[in-house]
Design a protein around this motif. Structure first.
Motif, PDB file in Angstrom:
ATOM      1  N   MET A 127      71.978  13.203 100.385  1.00  0.00           N
ATOM      2  CA  MET A 127      71.635  11.549 100.295  1.00  0.00           C
ATOM      3  C   MET A 127      71.860  11.132 100.538  1.00  0.00           C
ATOM      4  O   MET A 127      71.112   9.468 101.008  1.00  0.00           O
ATOM      5  CB  MET A 127      72.454  11.532  98.587  1.00  0.00           C
ATOM      6  N   GLU A 128      72.681  10.872 101.630  1.00  0.00           N
ATOM      7  CA  GLU A 128      72.837   9.775 102.909  1.00  0.00           C
ATOM      8  C   GLU A 128      72.243   9.464 103.353  1.00  0.00           C
ATOM      9  O   GLU A 128      72.317   8.002 104.020  1.00  0.00           O
ATOM     10  CB  GLU A 128      75.046  10.743 103.418  1.00  0.00           C
ATOM     11  N   LYS A 129      71.862   9.939 103.875  1.00  0.00           N
ATOM     12  CA  LYS A 129      70.737   9.968 105.038  1.00  0.00           C
ATOM     13  C   LYS A 129      69.215   9.233 104.298  1.00  0.00           C
ATOM     14  O   LYS A 129      68.796   7.435 105.103  1.00  0.00           O
ATOM     15  CB  LYS A 129      70.172  10.633 106.069  1.00  0.00           C
ATOM     16  N   MET A 130      69.051   9.343 103.293  1.00  0.00           N
ATOM     17  CA  MET A 130      68.058   8.594 102.406  1.00  0.00           C
ATOM     18  C   MET A 130      68.801   7.843 102.466  1.00  0.00           C
ATOM     19  O   MET A 130      67.755   6.265 101.961  1.00  0.00           O
ATOM     20  CB  MET A 130      67.405   9.351 101.275  1.00  0.00           C
ATOM     21  N   VAL A 131      70.150   7.477 101.404  1.00  0.00           N
ATOM     22  CA  VAL A 131      70.622   5.932 101.371  1.00  0.00           C
ATOM     23  C   VAL A 131      70.121   5.011 102.160  1.00  0.00           C
ATOM     24  O   VAL A 131      70.102   4.064 101.761  1.00  0.00           O
ATOM     25  CB  VAL A 131      72.315   5.882 100.235  1.00  0.00           C
ATOM     26  N   ASN A 132      70.456   5.347 103.577  1.00  0.00           N
ATOM     27  CA  ASN A 132      71.232   4.666 104.322  1.00  0.00           C
ATOM     28  C   ASN A 132      69.744   3.987 104.692  1.00  0.00           C
ATOM     29  O   ASN A 132      69.770   2.896 105.045  1.00  0.00           O
ATOM     30  CB  ASN A 132      71.736   5.314 106.140  1.00  0.00           C
ATOM     31  N   TRP A 133      68.660   5.082 104.697  1.00  0.00           N
ATOM     32  CA  TRP A 133      67.407   4.366 104.834  1.00  0.00           C
ATOM     33  C   TRP A 133      66.642   3.574 103.777  1.00  0.00           C
ATOM     34  O   TRP A 133      66.169   2.499 104.239  1.00  0.00           O
ATOM     35  CB  TRP A 133      66.575   5.611 104.762  1.00  0.00           C
ATOM     36  N   LEU A 134      67.023   3.589 102.687  1.00  0.00           N
ATOM     37  CA  LEU A 134      66.527   2.677 101.234  1.00  0.00           C
ATOM     38  C   LEU A 134      67.538   1.312 101.673  1.00  0.00           C
ATOM     39  O   LEU A 134      66.585   0.911 101.446  1.00  0.00           O
ATOM     40  CB  LEU A 134      67.129   3.574 100.396  1.00  0.00           C
ATOM     41  N   GLU A 135      68.268   1.571 102.325  1.00  0.00           N
ATOM     42  CA  GLU A 135      69.624  -0.221 101.969  1.00  0.00           C
ATOM     43  C   GLU A 135      68.762  -1.075 103.777  1.00  0.00           C
ATOM     44  O   GLU A 135      68.895  -2.044 103.611  1.00  0.00           O
ATOM     45  CB  GLU A 135      70.724   0.581 102.091  1.00  0.00           C
ATOM     46  N   ASN A 136      68.856  -0.179 104.454  1.00  0.00           N
ATOM     47  CA  ASN A 136      68.010  -0.622 105.534  1.00  0.00           C
ATOM     48  C   ASN A 136      66.831  -0.750 105.536  1.00  0.00           C
ATOM     49  O   ASN A 136      66.524  -2.034 106.015  1.00  0.00           O
ATOM     50  CB  ASN A 136      68.274   0.739 106.856  1.00  0.00           C
ATOM     51  N   ALA A 137      66.337   0.073 104.598  1.00  0.00           N
ATOM     52  CA  ALA A 137      64.175  -1.041 104.106  1.00  0.00           C
ATOM     53  C   ALA A 137      64.403  -1.869 103.479  1.00  0.00           C
ATOM     54  O   ALA A 137      63.710  -2.606 103.865  1.00  0.00           O
ATOM     55  CB  ALA A 137      64.189   0.177 103.916  1.00  0.00           C
ATOM     56  N   GLU A 138      65.331  -1.823 102.874  1.00  0.00           N
ATOM     57  CA  GLU A 138      65.705  -3.305 102.007  1.00  0.00           C
ATOM     58  C   GLU A 138      65.447  -4.480 102.477  1.00  0.00           C
ATOM     59  O   GLU A 138      65.509  -5.273 102.431  1.00  0.00           O
ATOM     60  CB  GLU A 138      66.882  -2.884 100.575  1.00  0.00           C
ATOM     61  N   GLU A 139      67.337  -4.211 103.377  1.00  0.00           N
ATOM     62  CA  GLU A 139      67.691  -5.665 104.082  1.00  0.00           C
ATOM     63  C   GLU A 139      66.222  -6.431 105.159  1.00  0.00           C
ATOM     64  O   GLU A 139      66.064  -7.174 105.463  1.00  0.00           O
ATOM     65  CB  GLU A 139      68.282  -4.411 105.429  1.00  0.00           C
ATOM     66  N   GLU A 140      65.478  -4.720 105.246  1.00  0.00           N
ATOM     67  CA  GLU A 140      64.148  -5.131 106.464  1.00  0.00           C
ATOM     68  C   GLU A 140      63.154  -6.544 106.060  1.00  0.00           C
ATOM     69  O   GLU A 140      63.106  -7.496 106.010  1.00  0.00           O
ATOM     70  CB  GLU A 140      64.052  -4.663 107.312  1.00  0.00           C
ATOM     71  N   GLU A 141      63.504  -5.901 104.065  1.00  0.00           N
ATOM     72  CA  GLU A 141      62.421  -6.766 103.206  1.00  0.00           C
ATOM     73  C   GLU A 141      62.757  -8.328 103.369  1.00  0.00           C
ATOM     74  O   GLU A 141      61.894  -8.765 103.162  1.00  0.00           O
ATOM     75  CB  GLU A 141      62.050  -6.043 102.625  1.00  0.00           C
ATOM     76  N   ASP A 142      64.480  -7.942 102.794  1.00  0.00           N
ATOM     77  CA  ASP A 142      64.610  -8.963 102.695  1.00  0.00           C
ATOM     78  C   ASP A 142      64.702 -10.199 104.052  1.00  0.00           C
ATOM     79  O   ASP A 142      64.273 -11.336 104.051  1.00  0.00           O
ATOM     80  CB  ASP A 142      66.181  -9.203 102.429  1.00  0.00           C
ATOM     81  N   SER A 143      64.812  -9.333 104.958  1.00  0.00           N
ATOM     82  CA  SER A 143      64.965 -10.811 106.092  1.00  0.00           C
ATOM     83  C   SER A 143      63.040 -11.077 106.835  1.00  0.00           C
ATOM     84  O   SER A 143      62.806 -12.389 107.071  1.00  0.00           O
ATOM     85  CB  SER A 143      65.328  -9.808 107.840  1.00  0.00           C
ATOM     86  N   ASP A 144      62.226 -10.338 106.586  1.00  0.00           N
ATOM     87  CA  ASP A 144      61.398 -10.854 106.575  1.00  0.00           C
ATOM     88  C   ASP A 144      60.423 -11.872 105.560  1.00  0.00           C
ATOM     89  O   ASP A 144      59.516 -12.692 106.360  1.00  0.00           O
ATOM     90  CB  ASP A 144      60.165  -9.061 106.202  1.00  0.00           C
ATOM     91  N   GLU A 145      61.701 -11.745 104.099  1.00  0.00           N
ATOM     92  CA  GLU A 145      60.635 -12.506 103.166  1.00  0.00           C
ATOM     93  C   GLU A 145      61.175 -14.036 104.054  1.00  0.00           C
ATOM     94  O   GLU A 145      61.047 -15.248 103.630  1.00  0.00           O
ATOM     95  CB  GLU A 145      61.429 -12.403 102.488  1.00  0.00           C
ATOM     96  N   ASP A 146      62.816 -13.990 104.070  1.00  0.00           N
ATOM     97  CA  ASP A 146      63.277 -15.244 104.923  1.00  0.00           C
ATOM     98  C   ASP A 146      62.486 -15.806 106.448  1.00  0.00           C
ATOM     99  O   ASP A 146      62.240 -16.847 106.150  1.00  0.00           O
ATOM    100  CB  ASP A 146      64.739 -14.629 105.842  1.00  0.00           C
ATOM    101  N   GLU A 147      61.538 -14.980 106.973  1.00  0.00           N
ATOM    102  CA  GLU A 147      61.009 -15.106 108.599  1.00  0.00           C
ATOM    103  C   GLU A 147      59.451 -15.854 107.594  1.00  0.00           C
ATOM    104  O   GLU A 147      59.140 -16.452 108.985  1.00  0.00           O
ATOM    105  CB  GLU A 147      60.480 -14.888 108.737  1.00  0.00           C
ATOM    106  N   GLU A 148      59.515 -16.343 106.084  1.00  0.00           N
ATOM    107  CA  GLU A 148      58.126 -16.715 106.464  1.00  0.00           C
ATOM    108  C   GLU A 148      58.514 -17.853 105.911  1.00  0.00           C
ATOM    109  O   GLU A 148      58.810 -18.406 105.519  1.00  0.00           O
ATOM    110  CB  GLU A 148      57.468 -15.792 105.188  1.00  0.00           C
TER     111      GLU A 148
END
Length: 143
Positions: free
Chosen positions: A122-143
């Motif tokens: 599960m390591e790759k999937m969890v890393n992917w989920l955590e990074n996708a979540e961080e990208e969403e958060d930074s996208d929201e900050d830019e708006e």
């Protein structure tokens, strides 16, 4: 499947037991039962029940319970050992499991049965989920 939904709604069966029983029934039926390798037909069969699993696994806790039941099943049935991550990913794509539940399962709520094997899967999937979540958060900050 209607019977399972009604039984859990009426409190005749607990949600974790219903999910475990349904998953086990699917995994132990079909041409793949007892097979050394698990064919794509297993995932297709499992996917047909995604809506029912989603109806039952409504809460964060129930989703973690479900992942632990799948983990224990895969551990106890050696031919399913390498399928865990594929099953979890499929259930995530089917909106049965939420990212927070998967990450929490990985970090602290997993079963001890075969944990090294399953955490590794599960390591790759969890890393992917955590990074996708961080990208969403930074996208929201830019708006």
């Amino acid at each position: 499947s209607v019977y399972i939904k009604e039984a859990t709604d009426q409190g005749k069966v607990t949600q974790p037991y219903a999910m475990q029983t349904l998953f086990s029934a699917i995994a132990n039926s079909g041409d793949w039962a007892g097979s050394d390798s698990i064919p794509d037909d297993f995932y297709k069969e499992l996917k047909q029940y995604s809506a029912l699993f989603k109806e039952i696994a409504k809460t964060h806790k129930l989703q973690i319970d479900f992942m632990n039941k799948i983990q224990e099943f895969c551990y106890d049935n050696i031919n399913f050992l390498k399928t865990f991550h594929k099953v979890i990913f499929m259930l995530y794509n089917g909106n049965v499991l939420e990212e927070d539940a998967i990450v929490d399962w990985y970090k602290s709520s997993h079963s001890t049965k075969g944990q090294t094997e399953f955490l590794s899967q599960m390591e790759k999937m969890v890393n992917w989920l955590e990074n996708a979540e961080e990208e969403e958060d930074s996208d929201e900050d830019e708006e």
